[in-house]
Design a protein around this motif. Structure first.
Motif, PDB file in Angstrom:
ATOM      1  N   ARG A   1      -9.503   0.410  -1.870  1.00  0.00           N
ATOM      2  CA  ARG A   1      -8.117   0.878  -1.815  1.00  0.00           C
ATOM      3  C   ARG A   1      -7.799   1.952  -2.852  1.00  0.00           C
ATOM      4  O   ARG A   1      -7.114   2.937  -2.539  1.00  0.00           O
ATOM      5  CB  ARG A   1      -7.172  -0.312  -2.012  1.00  0.00           C
ATOM      6  CG  ARG A   1      -5.715   0.106  -2.025  1.00  0.00           C
ATOM      7  CD  ARG A   1      -4.780  -1.074  -2.047  1.00  0.00           C
ATOM      8  NE  ARG A   1      -3.417  -0.656  -2.352  1.00  0.00           N
ATOM      9  CZ  ARG A   1      -2.399  -1.488  -2.497  1.00  0.00           C
ATOM     10  NH1 ARG A   1      -2.569  -2.794  -2.338  1.00  0.00           N
ATOM     11  NH2 ARG A   1      -1.200  -1.032  -2.787  1.00  0.00           N
TER      12      ARG A   1
ATOM     13  N   LYS B   1       0.834  -1.203   0.000  1.00  0.00           N
ATOM     14  CA  LYS B   1       0.000   0.000   0.000  1.00  0.00           C
ATOM     15  C   LYS B   1       0.870   1.254   0.000  1.00  0.00           C
ATOM     16  O   LYS B   1       1.942   1.292   0.614  1.00  0.00           O
ATOM     17  CB  LYS B   1      -0.923   0.000   1.216  1.00  0.00           C
ATOM     18  CG  LYS B   1      -2.007  -1.068   1.147  1.00  0.00           C
ATOM     19  CD  LYS B   1      -2.979  -0.942   2.301  1.00  0.00           C
ATOM     20  CE  LYS B   1      -4.091  -1.989   2.170  1.00  0.00           C
ATOM     21  NZ  LYS B   1      -5.066  -1.884   3.279  1.00  0.00           N
ATOM     22  N   LYS B   2       0.388   2.294  -0.708  1.00  0.00           N
ATOM     23  CA  LYS B   2       1.107   3.558  -0.800  1.00  0.00           C
ATOM     24  C   LYS B   2       0.159   4.713  -0.484  1.00  0.00           C
ATOM     25  O   LYS B   2      -1.067   4.590  -0.641  1.00  0.00           O
ATOM     26  CB  LYS B   2       1.707   3.740  -2.204  1.00  0.00           C
ATOM     27  CG  LYS B   2       2.761   2.707  -2.577  1.00  0.00           C
ATOM     28  CD  LYS B   2       3.324   2.990  -3.963  1.00  0.00           C
ATOM     29  CE  LYS B   2       4.398   1.986  -4.340  1.00  0.00           C
ATOM     30  NZ  LYS B   2       4.952   2.249  -5.709  1.00  0.00           N
ATOM     31  N   ASP B   3       0.724   5.828  -0.074  1.00  0.00           N
ATOM     32  CA  ASP B   3      -0.095   6.997   0.252  1.00  0.00           C
ATOM     33  C   ASP B   3      -0.803   7.570  -0.969  1.00  0.00           C
ATOM     34  O   ASP B   3      -1.838   8.236  -0.836  1.00  0.00           O
ATOM     35  CB  ASP B   3       0.782   8.088   0.888  1.00  0.00           C
ATOM     36  CG  ASP B   3       1.315   7.679   2.255  1.00  0.00           C
ATOM     37  OD1 ASP B   3       0.687   6.801   2.897  1.00  0.00           O
ATOM     38  OD2 ASP B   3       2.362   8.213   2.663  1.00  0.00           O
ATOM     39  N   ASN B   4      -0.243   7.333  -2.160  1.00  0.00           N
ATOM     40  CA  ASN B   4      -0.826   7.915  -3.381  1.00  0.00           C
ATOM     41  C   ASN B   4      -1.661   6.906  -4.169  1.00  0.00           C
ATOM     42  O   ASN B   4      -1.847   7.059  -5.379  1.00  0.00           O
ATOM     43  CB  ASN B   4       0.265   8.497  -4.268  1.00  0.00           C
ATOM     44  CG  ASN B   4       1.234   7.436  -4.787  1.00  0.00           C
ATOM     45  OD1 ASN B   4       1.274   6.314  -4.277  1.00  0.00           O
ATOM     46  ND2 ASN B   4       2.009   7.793  -5.796  1.00  0.00           N
ATOM     47  N   ASP B   5      -2.152   5.858  -3.512  1.00  0.00           N
ATOM     48  CA  ASP B   5      -2.945   4.828  -4.210  1.00  0.00           C
ATOM     49  C   ASP B   5      -4.161   5.414  -4.934  1.00  0.00           C
ATOM     50  O   ASP B   5      -4.578   4.886  -5.966  1.00  0.00           O
ATOM     51  CB  ASP B   5      -3.418   3.761  -3.220  1.00  0.00           C
ATOM     52  CG  ASP B   5      -2.349   2.704  -2.955  1.00  0.00           C
ATOM     53  OD1 ASP B   5      -1.395   2.625  -3.761  1.00  0.00           O
ATOM     54  OD2 ASP B   5      -2.464   1.964  -1.967  1.00  0.00           O
ATOM     55  N   LYS B   6      -4.722   6.474  -4.395  1.00  0.00           N
ATOM     56  CA  LYS B   6      -5.912   7.077  -5.012  1.00  0.00           C
ATOM     57  C   LYS B   6      -5.573   8.326  -5.830  1.00  0.00           C
ATOM     58  O   LYS B   6      -6.478   9.025  -6.296  1.00  0.00           O
ATOM     59  CB  LYS B   6      -6.938   7.425  -3.933  1.00  0.00           C
ATOM     60  CG  LYS B   6      -7.509   6.196  -3.232  1.00  0.00           C
ATOM     61  CD  LYS B   6      -8.585   6.575  -2.219  1.00  0.00           C
ATOM     62  CE  LYS B   6      -9.146   5.318  -1.546  1.00  0.00           C
ATOM     63  NZ  LYS B   6     -10.199   5.651  -0.561  1.00  0.00           N
ATOM     64  N   ASP B   7      -4.305   8.549  -6.044  1.00  0.00           N
ATOM     65  CA  ASP B   7      -3.859   9.711  -6.819  1.00  0.00           C
ATOM     66  C   ASP B   7      -3.770   9.331  -8.294  1.00  0.00           C
ATOM     67  O   ASP B   7      -2.710   8.962  -8.801  1.00  0.00           O
ATOM     68  CB  ASP B   7      -2.509  10.189  -6.293  1.00  0.00           C
ATOM     69  CG  ASP B   7      -1.986  11.406  -7.066  1.00  0.00           C
ATOM     70  OD1 ASP B   7      -2.794  12.061  -7.759  1.00  0.00           O
ATOM     71  OD2 ASP B   7      -0.770  11.677  -6.985  1.00  0.00           O
TER      72      ASP B   7
END
Length: 629
Positions: A361, A333-339
């Motif tokens: 996610r 998982k990454k902080d920019n998954d929804k970017d």
């Protein structure tokens, strides 16, 4: 007083009307919750079908090439293809396809009607070669770049091609079959500026030196709705891949899925699927041409690079198979998954748990699941986005494409028939075989080559004498709300890593190993994975022992990685049915658990390049997703 009474009466009428409307709305929500969506989708589908019908009836015939040329004339500088760090406009691809057409005509002696086989990975050349052949009035055979040897020659011959264009990086595969191709008078080209193989010419240098002038329309003036456009290979119960014949009419209709999902000329569609499959070429690229959109090509799907690509190319939509979304969910998982700018995705084979996890996610991306077969005449589209469903039973569309779900005896591998010899429809909630009626408006064009291959997919005298249905080979279930769910494959085909695997083809290869007397190939489910992975039960020749090195070399030499059996089971005898068909049902149920199976088991270990004994440690690692298969 009268005025007051009249006002009260009017209020009562308004109240009753509101109550009536509310009651109707409640009844609709309870008994017909999807009515408006059903009607909306029906009219969209009919509108699209009618627009294509108008194109088909044009004189001269209006084909996919004309649709592409229309985009060239209206938006020549709009980006058509993004690939790695390169960008190509509609006009640039048009000019490149002109050059390719002239080069093929001059050096490969290609003329109208000749079939040319393309043996390439995903790259812009795949598309401009396809358009070049369309300008010459020639069909294209889309060769799977994973196939080798016997399968390669079979695929090449059944489409009747006399020219092969291959990627230079597939040199070893070409050289393996070159003697047989040369003997048949086939002209072979590498898509490069030179050739390291004697007997193989270079093509790219000739394309780059050719004229960019348009080709005369006379090259394709004889094309009709029934003229072959492309051959796409699909595995079936007969063993070796079959060439599904896609004519010009079917190719025109093929973009319906991406169109109904809502793709527009402003969209950027990411295509990580191979172009030799119908999804990548006919739904993806063809759909972009329909709307004048941009497509992003990827050599090979990469879970680690997927979202970086989406951000790099400003992707707004992508194609998938179920495995792709699972792989994405398995990445850290990454902080920019929804970017990202992705608003919808189109594909099939997505499990319910992965569907929910993906949305939670990566954001509220609209997932449009569909069901269709390259050569089939069945089509379902999950326009309501019901999690887990492959589509919806729309009674209005059913009149256009009649289908049924019938009882099927998995053990006997045949439909169940009543005393009169007719098939029996299943009840709601009961799994059965999906079949679709073959009619003038809902045809099944079949396969290139032997007619027997096509006939095996026809199911006759189903509900009355003389009727004919297409046998999808898929078990499905329709629930009480009308949603359709995929259950399983039947017969001698299973699906792994997004590819159909013909068990008889794999069994033939395994049987070539000198210590094997008989091989029974089947697919077994693996937790947290879509489809079924290959497993083979082997009976050894008398006095012989199992050799994991030999079998590994055999299957890696002749089979693509998705078709190689991951597990081997050694049995004293291969059980058969009363009609001498190999029994697979019990073997599938027993799976590959070494704790319950007493027969010797082996596992395909890529790290040591051999089949090694299967033990509980390996089994546990697979179940806990610690070992990649």
């Amino acid at each position: 007083m009268k005025a007051h009474t009249s006002q009260l009466l009017r209020m009562t009428i308004v109240q009753k009307t509101l109550i009536g409307i509310s009651l109707l709305w409640m009844l609709k929500r309870i008994f017909f919750p999807y009515l408006l969506k059903d009607l909306r989708f029906f009219f969209r589908a009919i509108g699209y079908a009618r627009s294509i019908e108008r194109e088909v009836k044009r004189s001269p015939f209006f084909c996919i090439l004309d649709m592409f040329l229309k985009q060239v004339s209206t938006k020549p500088n709009h980006t058509f293809i993004l690939y790695q760090d390169q960008s190509y406009t509609y006009k640039e691809i048009d000019l490149k396809s002109n050059q390719a057409a002239w080069a093929l005509s001059q050096y490969a002696k290609v003329k109208t009607g000749d079939c040319v086989a393309i043996f390439l990975g995903n790259e812009p050349a795949y598309i401009w070669l396809w358009l070049a052949l369309a300008k010459l009035g020639c069909p294209m055979a889309c060769m799977n770049y994973n196939i080798r040897s016997k399968s390669f020659l079979h695929c090449f011959k059944c489409c009747g091609a006399k020219v092969l264009v291959a990627a230079p990086e597939l040199k070893s595969a070409v050289e393996d079959v070159l003697p047989a191709l040369t003997e048949d008078g086939v002209m072979v080209f590498y898509l490069g500026r030179d050739s390291p193989t004697e007997g193989v010419s270079s093509l790219l240098d000739k394309v780059e030196a050719a004229s960019v002038a348009p080709l005369p329309e006379s090259y394709r003036s004889s094309s009709t709705v029934k003229t072959p456009a492309v051959y796409i290979y699909t595995s079936g119960t007969t063993g070796l891949p079959k060439a599904a014949l896609i004519n010009q009419g079917r190719l025109l209709l093929s973009s319906s899925i991406s169109t109904l999902a809502g793709i527009s000329g402003n969209d950027v569609l990411y295509i990580p699927l191979p172009l030799y499959h119908s999804a990548g070429l006919m739904i993806g690229v063809r759909g972009c041409i329909q709307q004048g959109a941009t497509c992003v090509l990827r050599n090979k799907f990469s879970a680690s690079q997927f979202w970086d690509d989406c951000r790099k190319y400003n992707v707004t939509a992508f194609q998938y198979i179920g495995e792709i979304l699972r792989y994405l969910c398995n990445t850290p998982k990454k902080d920019n998954d929804k970017d990202h700018r992705v608003r919808f995705a189109v594909g099939n084979g997505l499990r319910q748990d992965v569907w929910r996890e993906f949305i939670n996610r990566f954001g509220n991306i609209h997932i449009y699941e569909f069901y269709a077969a390259t050569e089939g005449n069945s089509f379902f589209f999950n326009y309501t986005r019901k999690v887990g469903a492959m589509g919806r039973c729309n009674s209005l569309l059913r009149r256009l494409r009649p289908y049924h779900v019938i009882k099927y005896d998995v053990e006997k591998d045949e439909p169940v028939r009543d005393a009169a010899g007719h098939c029996i429809c299943v009840a709601k909630g009961e799994p059965g075989l999906l079949i679709s009626e073959i009619t003038i408006t809902n045809p099944f064009t079949g396969y290139a080559g032997e007619e027997s291959q096509t006939e095996k997919k026809r199911l006759r005298n189903v509900f009355k004498m003389g009727d004919v249905y297409f046998n999808t080979g898929d078990l499905v279930m329709i629930d009480k709300q009308g949603f359709i769910f995929f259950q399983d494959r039947v017969g001698d085909t299973f699906r792994w890593k997004g590819e159909n695997v013909a068990t008889t083809e794999v069994a033939d290869i395994v049987g070539m190993t000198d210590f094997v007397e008989e091989a029974n190939v089947y697919g077994v489910p693996v937790p947290y994975h879509e489809g079924r992975i290959g497993m083979v039960s082997i009976k050894l020749k008398q006095g012989e022992s199992f050799d994991g090195d030999k079998l590994y070399n055999k299957v890696t030499d002749y089979l693509p990685n998705y078709a190689r059996p991951c597990f081997v089971r050694i049995q004293d005898a291969i059980k058969v049915t009363g009609t001498y068909k190999q029994r697979k049902v019990e073997l599938v149920k027993e799976g590959f658990d070494p704790l319950t199976i007493k027969d010797p088991l082996y596992f395909l270990d890529e790290s040591t390049k051999q089949y090694k004994p299967m033990d509980s440690t390996i089994y546990k690692a697979i179940l806990e997703k610690k070992m990649k298969i």
